[in-house]
Design a protein around this motif. Structure first.
Motif, PDB file in Angstrom:
ATOM      1  N   GLN A   1      38.376  39.587   4.331  1.00 54.91           N
ATOM      2  CA  GLN A   1      37.553  39.106   5.044  1.00 54.91           C
ATOM      3  C   GLN A   1      37.674  37.750   6.043  1.00 54.91           C
ATOM      4  OE1 GLN A   1      34.466  40.115   4.648  1.00 54.91           O
ATOM      5  NE2 GLN A   1      32.860  39.263   6.620  1.00 54.91           N
ATOM      6  N   VAL A   2      38.374  38.452   7.397  1.00 54.62           N
ATOM      7  CA  VAL A   2      38.624  37.729   8.155  1.00 54.62           C
ATOM      8  C   VAL A   2      38.028  36.934   8.825  1.00 54.62           C
ATOM      9  CG1 VAL A   2      39.913  37.579  10.529  1.00 54.62           C
ATOM     10  CG2 VAL A   2      40.566  39.498   9.040  1.00 54.62           C
ATOM     11  N   GLN A   3      37.891  35.494   9.118  1.00 57.30           N
ATOM     12  CA  GLN A   3      37.196  34.414   9.872  1.00 57.30           C
ATOM     13  C   GLN A   3      37.953  34.356  10.985  1.00 57.30           C
ATOM     14  OE1 GLN A   3      36.201  32.068   6.527  1.00 57.30           O
ATOM     15  NE2 GLN A   3      34.154  33.098   6.147  1.00 57.30           N
ATOM     16  N   LEU A   4      36.692  34.106  12.303  1.00 61.19           N
ATOM     17  CA  LEU A   4      37.235  33.998  13.620  1.00 61.19           C
ATOM     18  C   LEU A   4      36.957  32.566  14.065  1.00 61.19           C
ATOM     19  CD1 LEU A   4      37.744  37.452  15.177  1.00 61.19           C
ATOM     20  CD2 LEU A   4      39.224  36.167  13.906  1.00 61.19           C
ATOM     21  N   VAL A   5      36.886  31.358  14.099  1.00 68.38           N
ATOM     22  CA  VAL A   5      37.221  30.227  15.027  1.00 68.38           C
ATOM     23  C   VAL A   5      37.610  30.206  16.553  1.00 68.38           C
ATOM     24  CG1 VAL A   5      36.687  28.223  14.716  1.00 68.38           C
ATOM     25  CG2 VAL A   5      36.880  29.188  12.962  1.00 68.38           C
ATOM     26  N   GLU A   6      36.234  30.014  17.754  1.00 71.32           N
ATOM     27  CA  GLU A   6      36.211  30.148  18.741  1.00 71.32           C
ATOM     28  C   GLU A   6      36.186  28.777  18.842  1.00 71.32           C
ATOM     29  OE1 GLU A   6      34.103  33.713  19.568  1.00 71.32           O
ATOM     30  OE2 GLU A   6      33.431  32.196  18.939  1.00 71.32           O
ATOM     31  N   SER A   7      37.291  28.092  20.554  1.00 75.84           N
ATOM     32  CA  SER A   7      37.115  27.078  20.892  1.00 75.84           C
ATOM     33  C   SER A   7      37.698  27.032  22.580  1.00 75.84           C
ATOM     34  CB  SER A   7      37.784  25.685  20.372  1.00 75.84           C
ATOM     35  OG  SER A   7      39.225  26.195  20.596  1.00 75.84           O
ATOM     36  N   GLY A   8      36.900  26.117  23.412  1.00 72.57           N
ATOM     37  CA  GLY A   8      37.723  25.837  24.105  1.00 72.57           C
ATOM     38  C   GLY A   8      37.092  26.210  26.069  1.00 72.57           C
ATOM     39  N   GLY A   9      35.698  26.662  25.553  1.00 78.82           N
ATOM     40  CA  GLY A   9      34.627  27.375  26.770  1.00 78.82           C
ATOM     41  C   GLY A   9      33.825  25.688  26.939  1.00 78.82           C
ATOM     42  N   GLY A  10      33.597  26.513  28.348  1.00 81.11           N
ATOM     43  CA  GLY A  10      32.310  24.663  29.117  1.00 81.11           C
ATOM     44  C   GLY A  10      32.399  25.480  30.495  1.00 81.11           C
ATOM     45  N   LEU A  11      32.281  24.311  31.275  1.00 78.90           N
ATOM     46  CA  LEU A  11      31.487  24.732  32.648  1.00 78.90           C
ATOM     47  C   LEU A  11      33.335  24.324  33.450  1.00 78.90           C
ATOM     48  CD1 LEU A  11      29.229  24.892  34.414  1.00 78.90           C
ATOM     49  CD2 LEU A  11      28.625  22.344  34.522  1.00 78.90           C
TER      50      LEU A  11
END
Length: 115
Positions: A1-11
């Motif tokens: 089971q692969v888990q993915l965590v994103e970051s870096g979005g914004g305005l």
């Protein structure tokens, strides 16, 4: 089971830049390919960019020359987004395809580009 965590979005204002990161729970060499998709309100999810285990990249025509996908050799894939346009506004999702060709998705990160 692969888990993915994103970051870096914004305005960001049009013409600006953002970098998205996606960290996998699995080592990169255990994954066939990783990529970024996006979904704008009222539209279907679409491929933005992908990178294979052989470091072969693929981009949507709408982002070629502006976005760059890359990865480290451990667990993280990046999407460098330059010259952002209002039409790039969407929720961006990280995707991974494991060695058994099963798809995994991150929770999504919002990117908003103001004009």
């Amino acid at each position: 089971q692969v888990q993915l965590v994103e970051s870096g979005g914004g305005l960001v204002q049009a013409g600006g830049s953002l970098r998205l990161s996606c960290t996998s729970s699995e080592m990169i060499f255990n994954i066939n390919a990783m990529g970024w998709y996006r979904q704008a309100p009222g539209k279907q999810r679409e491929l933005v960019a992908s990178i294979t285990s052989g470091i072969r990249t693929n981009y949507a025509d709408s982002v070629k020359g502006r976005f760059t996908i890359s990865r480290d050799n451990v667990k993280t894939v990046y999407l460098q987004m330059n010259s952002l346009k209002p039409e790039d506004t969407a929720v961006y999702y990280c995707n991974a395809v494991d060695r058994l060709w099963k798809n995994y998705w991150g929770q999504g990160t919002q990117v908003t580009v103001s004009s």
